[in-house]
Design a protein around this motif. Structure first.
Motif, PDB file in Angstrom:
ATOM      1  N   THR A  21       0.854  -1.153  -0.274  1.00 20.63           N
ATOM      2  CA  THR A  21       0.151   0.286   0.154  1.00 20.63           C
ATOM      3  C   THR A  21       0.972   1.504  -0.042  1.00 20.63           C
ATOM      4  O   THR A  21       2.248   0.946  -0.059  1.00 20.63           O
ATOM      5  N   ARG A  25       3.740   0.536   2.820  1.00 20.34           N
ATOM      6  CA  ARG A  25       4.159  -0.356   4.025  1.00 20.34           C
ATOM      7  C   ARG A  25       3.343  -1.494   3.364  1.00 20.34           C
ATOM      8  O   ARG A  25       2.364  -1.444   1.858  1.00 20.34           O
ATOM      9  N   THR A  26       3.530  -3.011   3.820  1.00 18.94           N
ATOM     10  CA  THR A  26       2.510  -3.984   3.383  1.00 18.94           C
ATOM     11  C   THR A  26       1.389  -4.596   4.354  1.00 18.94           C
ATOM     12  O   THR A  26       1.054  -3.933   5.894  1.00 18.94           O
ATOM     13  N   LYS A  27       0.459  -5.153   3.878  1.00 20.16           N
ATOM     14  CA  LYS A  27      -0.727  -5.370   4.673  1.00 20.16           C
ATOM     15  C   LYS A  27      -0.664  -6.657   3.902  1.00 20.16           C
ATOM     16  O   LYS A  27      -0.982  -7.242   3.221  1.00 20.16           O
ATOM     17  N   VAL A  29      -3.727 -10.480   4.537  1.00 20.36           N
ATOM     18  CA  VAL A  29      -4.455 -11.103   4.478  1.00 20.36           C
ATOM     19  C   VAL A  29      -4.564 -12.364   4.948  1.00 20.36           C
ATOM     20  O   VAL A  29      -4.245 -13.567   3.677  1.00 20.36           O
TER      21      VAL A  29
END
Length: 77
Positions: A21, A25-27, A29
């Protein structure tokens, strides 16, 4: 989106999707996938907490018909 074709039991497991993102940054799930055979779904039982549940040994046979046979129930994972 991930598309899985010809789903088999071996595809069961945890899947993780990681994406970047803005800015930098990383997300992630995580999704737990459980694949069940069609013939096993009739043996799935659900009950509300603190309710009474009767589990039949065989779907097509009443408890009275099995009363002369020794039955043993095991809790398995």
């Amino acid at each position: 989106a991930q598309h899985l074709e010809n789903v088999t039991m071996s595809l069961s497991g945890q899947y993780e999707c990681i994406f970047a993102t803005y800015p930098y940054r990383t997300k992630a799930v995580k999704i737990q996938l459980t694949v069940k055979a069609e013939e096993e779904t009739r043996y799935l039982k659900k009950v509300w907490l603190k309710q009474t549940l009767e589990i039949p040994c065989l779907e097509d046979v009443t408890s009275e018909n099995l009363s002369t046979y020794p039955l043993k129930w095991l809790v398995v994972e």
